[in-house]
Design an enzyme around this catalytic site. Structure first.
Site, short mmCIF file in Angstrom:
data_model
loop_
_atom_site.label_atom_id
_atom_site.label_comp_id
_atom_site.label_asym_id
_atom_site.label_seq_id
_atom_site.Cartn_x
_atom_site.Cartn_y
_atom_site.Cartn_z
N CYS A 111 -6.07 -11.36 -4.52
CA CYS A 111 -5.85 -11.62 -3.08
C CYS A 111 -7.02 -12.35 -2.42
O CYS A 111 -6.88 -12.88 -1.32
CB CYS A 111 -5.56 -10.32 -2.36
SG CYS A 111 -4.16 -9.44 -3.07
N HIS A 256 -7.56 -11.03 4.88
CA HIS A 256 -6.44 -10.76 3.97
C HIS A 256 -5.58 -9.65 4.57
O HIS A 256 -6.08 -8.71 5.18
CB HIS A 256 -6.98 -10.33 2.60
CG HIS A 256 -5.90 -9.91 1.68
ND1 HIS A 256 -4.79 -10.68 1.45
CD2 HIS A 256 -5.73 -8.76 0.96
CE1 HIS A 256 -4.00 -10.04 0.61
NE2 HIS A 256 -4.53 -8.88 0.30
N ASN A 286 1.98 -8.15 2.25
CA ASN A 286 0.87 -8.69 1.46
C ASN A 286 1.40 -9.73 0.47
O ASN A 286 2.12 -9.39 -0.45
CB ASN A 286 0.20 -7.51 0.71
CG ASN A 286 -1.01 -7.94 -0.10
OD1 ASN A 286 -1.25 -9.14 -0.29
ND2 ASN A 286 -1.76 -6.98 -0.60
N1 COA Z 1 6.96 6.13 1.86
C1 COA Z 1 6.76 7.45 2.07
N2 COA Z 1 5.77 8.14 1.52
C2 COA Z 1 4.93 7.47 0.71
C3 COA Z 1 5.08 6.10 0.43
C4 COA Z 1 6.15 5.43 1.05
N3 COA Z 1 6.38 4.12 0.86
N4 COA Z 1 4.09 5.71 -0.40
C5 COA Z 1 3.35 6.80 -0.65
N5 COA Z 1 3.87 7.85 0.01
C6 COA Z 1 3.38 9.23 0.03
C7 COA Z 1 2.58 9.61 -1.20
O1 COA Z 1 3.43 9.94 -2.26
C8 COA Z 1 1.78 10.79 -0.69
O2 COA Z 1 2.61 11.90 -0.72
P1 COA Z 1 2.01 13.35 -1.11
O3 COA Z 1 1.00 13.65 -0.06
O4 COA Z 1 3.21 14.22 -1.06
O5 COA Z 1 1.42 13.18 -2.47
C9 COA Z 1 1.55 10.44 0.79
O6 COA Z 1 2.51 9.41 1.12
C10 COA Z 1 0.16 9.92 1.08
O7 COA Z 1 -0.15 8.97 0.08
P2 COA Z 1 -1.47 8.12 0.14
O8 COA Z 1 -1.54 7.24 -1.07
O9 COA Z 1 -2.65 9.02 0.42
O10 COA Z 1 -1.16 7.23 1.44
P3 COA Z 1 -2.12 6.26 2.21
O11 COA Z 1 -2.13 6.61 3.64
O12 COA Z 1 -3.43 6.10 1.51
O13 COA Z 1 -1.36 4.88 2.08
C11 COA Z 1 -1.44 2.84 0.81
C12 COA Z 1 -1.10 4.32 0.81
C13 COA Z 1 -1.12 2.25 -0.55
C14 COA Z 1 -0.60 2.17 1.89
C15 COA Z 1 -2.97 2.67 1.14
O14 COA Z 1 -3.72 3.52 0.29
C16 COA Z 1 -3.43 1.28 0.98
O15 COA Z 1 -3.06 0.40 1.74
N6 COA Z 1 -4.35 1.04 0.03
C17 COA Z 1 -4.89 -0.26 -0.20
C18 COA Z 1 -3.91 -1.03 -1.02
C19 COA Z 1 -4.23 -2.48 -1.07
O16 COA Z 1 -4.92 -3.00 -0.24
N7 COA Z 1 -3.69 -3.14 -2.08
C20 COA Z 1 -3.75 -4.52 -2.24
C21 COA Z 1 -5.10 -5.00 -2.50
S1 COA Z 1 -5.14 -6.70 -2.26
#
Ligand code: COA
Length: 329
Positions: A111, A256, A286
Site C-alpha cells: 500500500c 493511505h 482500501n
Molecule cells: N464484522 C463484525 N465483526 C467483525 C468483523 C466484521 N467485518 N471483523 C472482525 N470482527 C470482530 C472480530 O471477530 C472480533 O470479535 P471477537 O471480539 O468476538 O473476537 C471483534 O470484531 C474485534 O476484532 P478486532 O480485530 O479487535 O477489531 P478492530 O477494531 O481492531 O478492527 C480491523 C479490525 C482489521 C478493521 C483493524 O484492526 C484494522 O484496520 N487494522 C489495520 C488493517 C490495515 O490497515 N490493513 C491494511 C494495511 S495497508
C-alpha cells in the site's frame, strides 16, 4: 530538484458493493464496518483485469497532461495484484496503451507503493537520463480476498490511478522506510513448487504460514493497526524535517486509506487540522497502492491543487513498508 505532476487520471470499476451487501454473505453489519473502518462502499472488478484498469487510468492521465504515449520514458507500476507473475504489469499496461519504447517495471511495496514509486521516479529524473515518468497504480484486491473471512473481506476494493511526473525546481523531500520484522503481518502465499526432481518437502519456518490458504490475504489486523498509527505520523515528521519545513506549512496530506481510525489517530498525533487530510475511504475502501494517486487524481480534477501548495503523501503497507513524500505542487 523536485517533481511536478503534470497529469493524473483514475479508473474504478462500475460495480459497487455496500456494507449491506457484505452483511448478506458474512456475519457483519453496516454499523460495525462504518464505525470500525469508515468504509461504506467499495468498487470491485467484474470481468476486467488489473492491466485493463491500469491502462484506462494511464490514458486518462496522458489526456490530462495533453501528452502522447511516445513522450513517456518510463512506466512504473505499483501493484500487489498483477495479472501475471511475469511479465510485469508495467509491460502489459504499456503494450495495452501503445507505448513501444520505455523502461517498464513493477514495484511491490504494497500500500506504500505509490510513495516508493514517486521517490524512484524522482531519482531517475534527477539523473537526467529521462524526462517523463508514467506511474500507474493498478490493484485488484478481489483477486486475493477470502470472502468467508469477515475481518479482511470488507476492507478492500479495486481500482487504478495514474500520474505523469516530470522534474521541477521546487521543494521535495522523502522518507522511505521498511520494517521487515513485520514481513508476515500481512501476506498472500503462492503455492510451493512441485517438480519432477523433487525429493524433499518445502517447509515454512512459521507453522501458521505453512497452514495458511494459498492466494488469500492473511492479516494480523491489530498489529498492523498499531504499526500504522506510529509509522504514518513518524514518516510525515521525518519528511518535514528533511524538507526543512514545519508541519504547519504543509497544505494538504493525502494518507493511505486503510482505516479512518488510523488516519484520525495520525491527525491527533501530528496536531494538524483535520481539513488538511484528504479522506475518500468511505466510497473506495482500501485499494492498496492506488489509494494515494486516486486521491491526487480526484483533487486535481476538482481544481483543488494549487501551484505552490506543499503536499504530503503518506502510506504504509505489507512488508511492512511505510513512507512519506513532501513536494511543492
Ligand atoms: N464484522 C463484525 N465483526 C467483525 C468483523 C466484521 N467485518 N471483523 C472482525 N470482527 C470482530 C472480530 O471477530 C472480533 O470479535 P471477537 O471480539 O468476538 O473476537 C471483534 O470484531 C474485534 O476484532 P478486532 O480485530 O479487535 O477489531 P478492530 O477494531 O481492531 O478492527 C480491523 C479490525 C482489521 C478493521 C483493524 O484492526 C484494522 O484496520 N487494522 C489495520 C488493517 C490495515 O490497515 N490493513 C491494511 C494495511 S495497508
Amino acid at each position: 530538484m523536485g517533481i511536478q505532476i503534470i497529469g493524473a487520471g483514475m479508473y474504478v470499476p462500475e460495480t459497487i458493493v455496500s456494507n449491506e451487501d457484505f452483511a448478506k454473505i458474512v456475519d457483519t453489519s453496516d454499523e460495525w464496518i462504518t464505525t470500525r473502518t469508515g468504509i461504506k462502499t467499495r468498487h470491485i472488478a467484474d470481468g476486467e483485469l488489473a492491466y485493463q484498469m491500469g491502462a484506462k487510468a494511464a490514458l486518462r492521465a496522458l489526456e490530462d497532461a495533453n501528452m502522447a504515449v511516445e513522450q513517456v520514458d518510463m512506466v512504473l507500476v505499483t501493484t500487489v495484484t498483477a495479472d501475471c507473475l511475469t511479465p510485469s504489469l508495467a509491460c502489459m499496461i504499456a503494450n495495452e496503451i501503445g507505448i513501444e519504447d520505455a523502461i517498464c517495471m513493477d514495484i511491490n511495496a504494497a500500500c506504500a507503493g505509490y510513495v516508493f514509486a514517486l521517490d524512484i521516479a524522482k531519482k531517475y529524473l534527477d539523473s537526467g537520463d529521462l524526462q517523463t515518468v508514467l506511474i500507474v497504480s493498478a490493484e485488484m484486491l478481489t483477486r486475493m480476498i477470502d470472502y468467508t473471512d469477515r475481518s479482511t473481506c470488507v476492507l478492500f476494493g479495486d481500482g487504478a490511478a495514474a500520474t505523469i511526473v516530470k522534474k521541477s525546481d521546487s521543494l521535495y523531500a522523502s522518507c522511505i522506510k521498511s520494517s521487515p520484522k513485520g514481513a508476515m503481518k500481512i501476506y498472500t502465499k503462492l503455492p510451493e513448487p512441485k517438480h519432477p526432481f523433487q525429493t524433499k518437502t518445502y517447509r515454512w519456518n512459521d507453522e501458521d504460514v505453512a497452514k495458511a490458504p494459498i492466494g488469500m490475504i492473511q492479516m494480523a489486523g491489530n498489529d498492523v493497526y498499531k504499526f500504522a498509527t506510529t509509522a504514518m505520523p513518524q514518516a510525515v515528521e521525518l519528511a518535514a524535517q528533511k524538507a526543512n519545513i514545519s508541519l504547519d506549512e504543509i497544505d494538504l496530506i493525502i494518507p493511505h486509506q486503510a482505516n479512518v481510525r488510523i488516519i484520525n489517530t495520525a491527525i491527533k498525533k501530528l496536531k494538524l487540522p483535520p481539513e488538511k487530510f484528504y479522506i475518500n475511504i468511505e466510497e473506495f475502501g482500501n485499494i492498496s497502492s492506488a489509494c494515494i494517486p486516486l486521491g491526487l487524481a480526484q483533487l486535481k480534477a476538482a481544481g483543488r491543487l494549487k501551484q505552490g501548495d506543499k503536499i504530503c503523501l503518506v502510506g504504509f503497507g505489507a512488508g511492512l513498508t511505510y513512507g512519506a513524500v513532501i513536494f511543492e505542487y
